[in-house]
Design a protein around this motif. Sequence first.
Motif, PDB file in Angstrom:
ATOM      1  N   PRO A 174       0.829  -1.214   0.000  1.00 23.23           N
ATOM      2  CA  PRO A 174       0.000   0.000   0.000  1.00 23.23           C
ATOM      3  C   PRO A 174       0.859   1.258   0.000  1.00 23.23           C
ATOM      4  CG  PRO A 174      -0.854  -1.603   1.563  1.00 23.23           C
ATOM      5  CD  PRO A 174       0.486  -2.126   1.098  1.00 23.23           C
ATOM      6  N   GLN A 175       0.218   2.373  -0.273  1.00 21.95           N
ATOM      7  CA  GLN A 175       0.909   3.661  -0.342  1.00 21.95           C
ATOM      8  C   GLN A 175       1.659   3.919   0.975  1.00 21.95           C
ATOM      9  OE1 GLN A 175       0.472   6.845   1.035  1.00 21.95           O
ATOM     10  NE2 GLN A 175       1.516   8.044  -0.545  1.00 21.95           N
ATOM     11  N   PRO A 176       2.924   4.390   0.915  1.00 22.84           N
ATOM     12  CA  PRO A 176       3.761   4.503   2.111  1.00 22.84           C
ATOM     13  C   PRO A 176       3.166   5.355   3.235  1.00 22.84           C
ATOM     14  CG  PRO A 176       5.107   4.737   0.145  1.00 22.84           C
ATOM     15  CD  PRO A 176       3.676   4.707  -0.322  1.00 22.84           C
ATOM     16  N   THR A 177       2.481   6.438   2.892  1.00 22.70           N
ATOM     17  CA  THR A 177       1.906   7.281   3.948  1.00 22.70           C
ATOM     18  C   THR A 177       0.816   6.532   4.703  1.00 22.70           C
ATOM     19  OG1 THR A 177       2.317   9.176   2.510  1.00 22.70           O
ATOM     20  CG2 THR A 177       1.000   9.566   4.472  1.00 22.70           C
ATOM     21  N   ILE A 178       0.073   5.684   4.002  1.00 23.99           N
ATOM     22  CA  ILE A 178      -0.943   4.847   4.652  1.00 23.99           C
ATOM     23  C   ILE A 178      -0.272   3.870   5.610  1.00 23.99           C
ATOM     24  CG2 ILE A 178      -2.601   2.974   4.214  1.00 23.99           C
ATOM     25  CD1 ILE A 178      -3.486   4.544   1.720  1.00 23.99           C
TER      26      ILE A 178
END
Length: 437
Positions: A174-178
């Motif tokens: 998943p997207q790193p900030t998530i």
Amino acid sequence: MIRRIDLRGADRGTVDYRAAVPRAEFDIEAATHAVQPIIDAVRERGQEAIAEFSEKFDGVRVDDIRVPAAALTQALDQLDPDIRAGLEESIARLRATCTAELEEDAVTDLAPGARVTHRKVPVGRVGLYVPGGLAPLVSSVLMNVVPAQVAGVPSIALASPPQKANPDGFGGLPQPTILAACALLGIDEVYAVGGAQAIAMFAYGVDPCERVDMVTGPGNIYVVTAKRLLKGQVGIDSEAGPTEIAILADETAEAAYVAADLISQAEHDPLAASVLVTDSETLAADVEAELDKQVAATKHVERIRTSLSGAQSGIVLVDDVDQGVDVVNAYAAEHLEIHTADALTVAGRIRNAGAIFVGPFAPVSLGDYCAGSNHVLPTGGCACHSSGLSVRAFTKSVHVVDYSREGLAAVKDHVVTLAEAEDLPGHGAAVSVRFSS
């Protein structure tokens, strides 16, 4: 760019305001034929099917869907300090309002030996879904996780779509900030699974993810359709459609603020609805001029223009604020802003809205991130009967009935009489036997 709907002079006793302000087409039934095979495949073939769907829909093959703990730690370590500070402030404010929502057990002593306790019990295990399509909604991690944690849910899993390879080394995850937000909140059970297949994984359990009791979180039409098809197999929060904002404004409103707020929701999705309800034709014209100016300067111009020019968006002209209140109550918006004189009093007359934002300094964007409110809200007019996500969504109510012989004796004749009135003599006998010689 944005159309006008003129309701001035309408017969207020007969006009259907809800029909007068149409919404975007969001046909869940039409998506069923595409979603049901995905659900069936995940149920029958598990992670093999999930890997195929990730490759097909997300453009990346993921053979191990569980996100490694090291990836969560790395994402948090690499998180921009300013983003981390924003997340921490948002978490603190949301946790405070969630804690205030917690309900205590209610004990009622009806008579000697007759007690009923209304217990609040957290759901045992929940699966939280966070989209990663047009926008990686890191804020949705917070909005789902924090109320579940405050409610006392003992087991929390989260799923978000895998991303293609990127320079940060998070390809297939998943997207790193998530991921960083999950680590910040102490969520270590995270899966790189998106779409309808994620909802099916939660509902049936796919090794290594055990089945959950409830699924929450927003998503596209395929995610929503999966939630509808699996409701009953698993609990769901809602069937959320495209996002929407309604703004009730009079001549005191600042056109630049109103236009910016309409744009902020249009930025989400080409199907997003942005609706202004006003009794001021001058304000309507000023907002149109501001939209022309501000949209041209935005990043997602085409998406925003598609939303604002769609049938689901418009400027609704009314005779006065009273009629405007009737219109927005009928529309039952996900987000409702009040930009009128004495806005707090006007807000008190609103019955139907997912969340109400009062005055010029409470934009919906504040609620999306740092107001302390939850942004997972009912859409499609469902605010007339449903509420946004909260601690209550993650708890169940259980009545504990504790009667002594004395307590039962006081009502046994009533129970027998009512059981006979329903032609259920066995019900009465189950009481009478306790007092037979």
